[in-house]
Design a protein around this motif. Structure first.
Motif, PDB file in Angstrom:
ATOM      1  N   GLY A   1       1.076  -1.025  -0.237  1.00  0.00           N
ATOM      2  CA  GLY A   1       0.184   0.085   0.125  1.00  0.00           C
ATOM      3  C   GLY A   1       0.748   1.648  -0.491  1.00  0.00           C
ATOM      4  O   GLY A   1       2.119   1.458   0.747  1.00  0.00           O
ATOM      5  N   ALA A   2       0.380   2.735  -0.597  1.00  0.00           N
ATOM      6  CA  ALA A   2       1.241   3.197  -0.635  1.00  0.00           C
ATOM      7  C   ALA A   2       0.438   5.114  -0.089  1.00  0.00           C
ATOM      8  O   ALA A   2      -1.325   4.603  -0.791  1.00  0.00           O
ATOM      9  CB  ALA A   2       1.980   4.160  -1.576  1.00  0.00           C
ATOM     10  N   ILE A   3       0.754   5.850   0.233  1.00  0.00           N
ATOM     11  CA  ILE A   3       0.245   6.381   0.534  1.00  0.00           C
ATOM     12  C   ILE A   3      -0.170   7.508  -0.376  1.00  0.00           C
ATOM     13  O   ILE A   3       0.444   7.401  -1.167  1.00  0.00           O
ATOM     14  CB  ILE A   3       0.345   7.622   1.960  1.00  0.00           C
ATOM     15  CG1 ILE A   3      -0.599   8.189   2.992  1.00  0.00           C
ATOM     16  CG2 ILE A   3       1.662   7.962   1.629  1.00  0.00           C
ATOM     17  CD1 ILE A   3       0.182   8.477   4.388  1.00  0.00           C
ATOM     18  N   GLY A   4      -1.470   8.077  -0.096  1.00  0.00           N
ATOM     19  CA  GLY A   4      -1.031   9.778  -0.961  1.00  0.00           C
ATOM     20  C   GLY A   4      -3.000  10.078  -1.429  1.00  0.00           C
ATOM     21  O   GLY A   4      -3.382   8.788  -2.262  1.00  0.00           O
ATOM     22  N   SER A   5      -2.900  10.961  -2.542  1.00  0.00           N
ATOM     23  CA  SER A   5      -4.437  10.872  -2.617  1.00  0.00           C
ATOM     24  C   SER A   5      -4.499   9.988  -4.085  1.00  0.00           C
ATOM     25  O   SER A   5      -3.562   9.297  -4.838  1.00  0.00           O
ATOM     26  CB  SER A   5      -4.396  12.666  -3.584  1.00  0.00           C
ATOM     27  OG  SER A   5      -3.580  12.996  -4.275  1.00  0.00           O
ATOM     28  N   ARG A   6      -5.841  10.368  -4.959  1.00  0.00           N
ATOM     29  CA  ARG A   6      -5.872   9.245  -6.171  1.00  0.00           C
ATOM     30  C   ARG A   6      -5.160  10.280  -6.977  1.00  0.00           C
ATOM     31  O   ARG A   6      -4.516   9.191  -7.434  1.00  0.00           O
ATOM     32  CB  ARG A   6      -7.564   8.937  -5.851  1.00  0.00           C
ATOM     33  CG  ARG A   6      -7.801   8.697  -5.536  1.00  0.00           C
ATOM     34  CD  ARG A   6      -9.909   8.607  -5.768  1.00  0.00           C
ATOM     35  NE  ARG A   6      -9.968   9.605  -4.934  1.00  0.00           N
ATOM     36  CZ  ARG A   6     -11.190   9.905  -4.948  1.00  0.00           C
ATOM     37  NH1 ARG A   6     -12.317   9.569  -5.647  1.00  0.00           N
ATOM     38  NH2 ARG A   6     -11.816  11.264  -4.124  1.00  0.00           N
ATOM     39  N   VAL A   7      -5.467  11.099  -7.124  1.00  0.00           N
ATOM     40  CA  VAL A   7      -4.307  12.044  -7.641  1.00  0.00           C
ATOM     41  C   VAL A   7      -3.338  11.357  -7.978  1.00  0.00           C
ATOM     42  O   VAL A   7      -1.934  11.163  -8.843  1.00  0.00           O
ATOM     43  CB  VAL A   7      -4.731  13.384  -8.321  1.00  0.00           C
ATOM     44  CG1 VAL A   7      -3.655  14.112  -9.077  1.00  0.00           C
ATOM     45  CG2 VAL A   7      -6.234  13.485  -8.270  1.00  0.00           C
ATOM     46  N   ASN A   8      -2.835  11.386  -6.861  1.00  0.00           N
ATOM     47  CA  ASN A   8      -0.811  11.299  -7.074  1.00  0.00           C
ATOM     48  C   ASN A   8      -0.608  10.014  -6.861  1.00  0.00           C
ATOM     49  O   ASN A   8       0.728   9.822  -7.358  1.00  0.00           O
ATOM     50  CB  ASN A   8      -0.769  11.431  -5.072  1.00  0.00           C
ATOM     51  CG  ASN A   8      -0.562  13.587  -4.970  1.00  0.00           C
ATOM     52  OD1 ASN A   8      -0.490  14.105  -5.490  1.00  0.00           O
ATOM     53  ND2 ASN A   8      -1.115  13.345  -3.531  1.00  0.00           N
ATOM     54  N   ASN A   9      -2.016   8.348  -7.051  1.00  0.00           N
ATOM     55  CA  ASN A   9      -1.372   7.592  -6.959  1.00  0.00           C
ATOM     56  C   ASN A   9      -1.745   7.319  -8.273  1.00  0.00           C
ATOM     57  O   ASN A   9      -0.706   5.910  -8.603  1.00  0.00           O
ATOM     58  CB  ASN A   9      -2.607   7.134  -6.199  1.00  0.00           C
ATOM     59  CG  ASN A   9      -1.583   6.649  -4.230  1.00  0.00           C
ATOM     60  OD1 ASN A   9      -1.116   5.280  -4.604  1.00  0.00           O
ATOM     61  ND2 ASN A   9      -2.303   6.636  -3.572  1.00  0.00           N
ATOM     62  N   ALA A  10      -2.330   8.104  -9.372  1.00  0.00           N
ATOM     63  CA  ALA A  10      -2.467   7.480 -10.476  1.00  0.00           C
ATOM     64  C   ALA A  10      -1.153   7.882 -10.778  1.00  0.00           C
ATOM     65  O   ALA A  10      -0.189   7.649 -11.521  1.00  0.00           O
ATOM     66  CB  ALA A  10      -3.222   8.320 -11.485  1.00  0.00           C
ATOM     67  N   ARG A  11      -0.279   9.312 -10.613  1.00  0.00           N
ATOM     68  CA  ARG A  11       1.014   9.819 -11.279  1.00  0.00           C
ATOM     69  C   ARG A  11       1.416   8.330 -10.874  1.00  0.00           C
ATOM     70  O   ARG A  11       2.930   8.441 -11.675  1.00  0.00           O
ATOM     71  CB  ARG A  11       1.483  10.785 -10.214  1.00  0.00           C
ATOM     72  CG  ARG A  11       0.650  12.350 -11.102  1.00  0.00           C
ATOM     73  CD  ARG A  11       0.053  13.712 -10.382  1.00  0.00           C
ATOM     74  NE  ARG A  11      -0.213  15.049 -10.683  1.00  0.00           N
ATOM     75  CZ  ARG A  11      -0.486  15.418 -10.501  1.00  0.00           C
ATOM     76  NH1 ARG A  11      -0.448  15.982  -8.915  1.00  0.00           N
ATOM     77  NH2 ARG A  11      -1.498  16.004 -11.176  1.00  0.00           N
ATOM     78  N   ARG A  12       1.633   8.001  -9.557  1.00  0.00           N
ATOM     79  CA  ARG A  12       2.712   7.327  -8.816  1.00  0.00           C
ATOM     80  C   ARG A  12       2.569   5.831  -9.806  1.00  0.00           C
ATOM     81  O   ARG A  12       4.257   5.692 -10.149  1.00  0.00           O
ATOM     82  CB  ARG A  12       2.795   6.462  -7.551  1.00  0.00           C
ATOM     83  CG  ARG A  12       3.498   5.437  -7.487  1.00  0.00           C
ATOM     84  CD  ARG A  12       2.538   5.240  -5.360  1.00  0.00           C
ATOM     85  NE  ARG A  12       3.447   6.369  -4.552  1.00  0.00           N
ATOM     86  CZ  ARG A  12       3.280   6.682  -4.128  1.00  0.00           C
ATOM     87  NH1 ARG A  12       1.433   6.915  -3.969  1.00  0.00           N
ATOM     88  NH2 ARG A  12       3.095   7.610  -2.769  1.00  0.00           N
ATOM     89  N   ARG A  13       1.597   5.540 -10.243  1.00  0.00           N
ATOM     90  CA  ARG A  13       1.702   4.195 -11.930  1.00  0.00           C
ATOM     91  C   ARG A  13       2.174   4.910 -12.357  1.00  0.00           C
ATOM     92  O   ARG A  13       2.905   3.558 -12.926  1.00  0.00           O
ATOM     93  CB  ARG A  13       0.397   4.051 -11.248  1.00  0.00           C
ATOM     94  CG  ARG A  13      -0.253   3.357 -10.435  1.00  0.00           C
ATOM     95  CD  ARG A  13      -1.636   2.393 -10.609  1.00  0.00           C
ATOM     96  NE  ARG A  13      -2.289   2.092  -9.340  1.00  0.00           N
ATOM     97  CZ  ARG A  13      -2.936   2.474  -8.255  1.00  0.00           C
ATOM     98  NH1 ARG A  13      -3.091   3.759  -8.018  1.00  0.00           N
ATOM     99  NH2 ARG A  13      -3.462   0.904  -7.429  1.00  0.00           N
ATOM    100  N   GLU A  14       2.287   6.014 -12.991  1.00  0.00           N
ATOM    101  CA  GLU A  14       2.242   6.057 -14.144  1.00  0.00           C
ATOM    102  C   GLU A  14       3.900   6.258 -14.271  1.00  0.00           C
ATOM    103  O   GLU A  14       5.035   5.732 -14.699  1.00  0.00           O
ATOM    104  CB  GLU A  14       1.889   8.040 -14.883  1.00  0.00           C
ATOM    105  CG  GLU A  14       1.262   7.719 -15.095  1.00  0.00           C
ATOM    106  CD  GLU A  14       0.417   8.979 -15.280  1.00  0.00           C
ATOM    107  OE1 GLU A  14       0.888   9.913 -15.654  1.00  0.00           O
ATOM    108  OE2 GLU A  14      -0.485   9.826 -15.455  1.00  0.00           O
ATOM    109  N   ARG A  15       4.794   6.612 -12.637  1.00  0.00           N
ATOM    110  CA  ARG A  15       5.985   6.742 -13.110  1.00  0.00           C
ATOM    111  C   ARG A  15       6.874   5.546 -12.760  1.00  0.00           C
ATOM    112  O   ARG A  15       7.875   5.229 -13.187  1.00  0.00           O
ATOM    113  CB  ARG A  15       6.587   7.690 -11.633  1.00  0.00           C
ATOM    114  CG  ARG A  15       6.433   8.738 -11.410  1.00  0.00           C
ATOM    115  CD  ARG A  15       7.079   9.389 -10.221  1.00  0.00           C
ATOM    116  NE  ARG A  15       6.960   8.899  -9.366  1.00  0.00           N
ATOM    117  CZ  ARG A  15       5.207   9.325  -8.529  1.00  0.00           C
ATOM    118  NH1 ARG A  15       4.666  10.781  -8.870  1.00  0.00           N
ATOM    119  NH2 ARG A  15       5.167   9.168  -7.415  1.00  0.00           N
TER     120      ARG A  15
END
Length: 339
Positions: free
Chosen positions: A254-268
């Motif tokens: 699991g990773a902390i962060g909002s949905r937008v930040n997690n979407a960006r994380r998945r892109e990275r």
């Protein structure tokens, strides 16, 4: 093992050293709707004081009465049953059809409980084998076996942390997560190479690592009894851990962060050597729908989701996002927007 059973074993040692006669009670079999699961424990002192639980209270009351009446094992373990008949079930407050069997074990030097506690304090998983005939005890290195096995002759119990949790980040939220996870039978490893955070880590029963997160994940060789949480809000640390954790058999990541930040994380993450299936394993935003607001409530939400997945319960959350990229909740967790 969970914090209640650990308290039972510690009390047994303390009372014995203080000169009291102490007996361990362990639930070894249940039928029907028994109030406590197999493996539940209590320690009962010669004067009736006890720690732990094997039922809703009525069985404990009967054990105290039997102890005071002298109907009690003195030298060797003894098997006893409750709720065999409907009358007994009613008398002992057991649900309809509920029956349980207990092993009552007098605590002696040969019980080797201090040795057992020492192994647990070193985060080792061990098994304890009790011979019902002689009362002899053997302790050996353990593995992820069922928590208890009983064939009428041998009682084999598994002790120590049955699951591992690696927490990246030693901030305030991590302290709540770590404390709760310890109570849930996790060996908690907190990793933070930042001295300003690591120097302030003082959560009892946890292990602190100052290594880089990816190095730690690789070294610990995560298995299917492991979980990973990245809680720093710093992509340089969180993403490093996720790149290795998502390749592992860990049951929860699991990773902390909002949905937008997690979407960006998945892109990275997609820019590295991770498959789409591996990236899909990421729980982010992390936590269940509890309406959590404070760090303690958010920790509960995270551990609730981890517990559900560990126990094979499907967890499904759905989200909607406005055109402005501001997340709104649709049957989802309010606390996730805070993470």
């Amino acid at each position: 093992m969970d914090s209640v059973d650990l308290e039972v074993l510690k009390s047994a040692v303390q009372w014995t050293r203080a000169g009291f006669f102490v007996t361990l009670g362990t639930v070894v079999r249940t039928w029907g709707s028994a109030p406590r699961p197999v493996g539940s424990m209590l320690a009962i002192r010669e004067d009736g004081h006890l720690v732990g639980s094997v039922s809703g209270g009525c069985v404990e009351d009967d054990l105290i009465a039997r102890l005071r009446d002298g109907d009690w094992p003195q030298d060797r373990p003894q098997l006893t049953s409750y709720g065999v008949t409907a009358e007994e079930a009613h008398r002992f407050g057991l649900p309809c059809g509920g029956t349980l069997q207990l092993v009552l074990e007098p605590v002696r030097d040969a019980s080797r409980i201090p040795e057992l506690l020492d192994a647990i304090s070193r985060f080792r998983l061990v098994v304890r084998e009790l011979d019902m005939t002689s009362g002899a005890v053997r302790i050996a290195p353990g593995h992820h076996t069922p928590p208890l096995e009983f064939d009428g002759v041998r009682l084999i119990t598994s002790h120590g942390p049955r699951h591992r949790l690696v927490v990246i980040g030693a901030g305030q939220l991590s302290k709540y997560v770590a404390s709760m996870a310890c109570a849930l039978d996790y060996h908690v490893i907190v990793c933070d190479p930042r001295s300003e955070y690591a120097d302030e880590w003082h959560v009892a029963g946890t292990e602190l690592s100052r290594e880089m997160p990816d190095d730690l994940i690789v070294q610990r060789q995560l298995d299917s009894h492991s979980a990973v949480l990245t809680l720093t809000h710093d992509p340089k640390l969180d993403d490093m851990a996720l790149l290795e954790a998502l390749k592992s058999p860990a049951f929860y990541i699991g990773a902390i962060g909002s949905r937008v930040n997690n979407a960006r994380r998945r892109e990275r993450l997609s820019l590295f050597d991770l498959s789409s299936a591996e990236i899909e394993r990421l729980h982010g935003p992390v936590g269940m729908h509890l309406g959590a607001r404070t760090p303690a409530e958010i920790a509960v939400a995270i551990l609730a989701e981890m517990t559900a997945i560990k126990n094979g319960i499907a967890v499904k959350q759905t989200f909607a996002v406005r055109a402005t990229d501001e997340p709104i909740v649709d049957n989802a967790s309010v606390c996730r927007d805070m993470l």
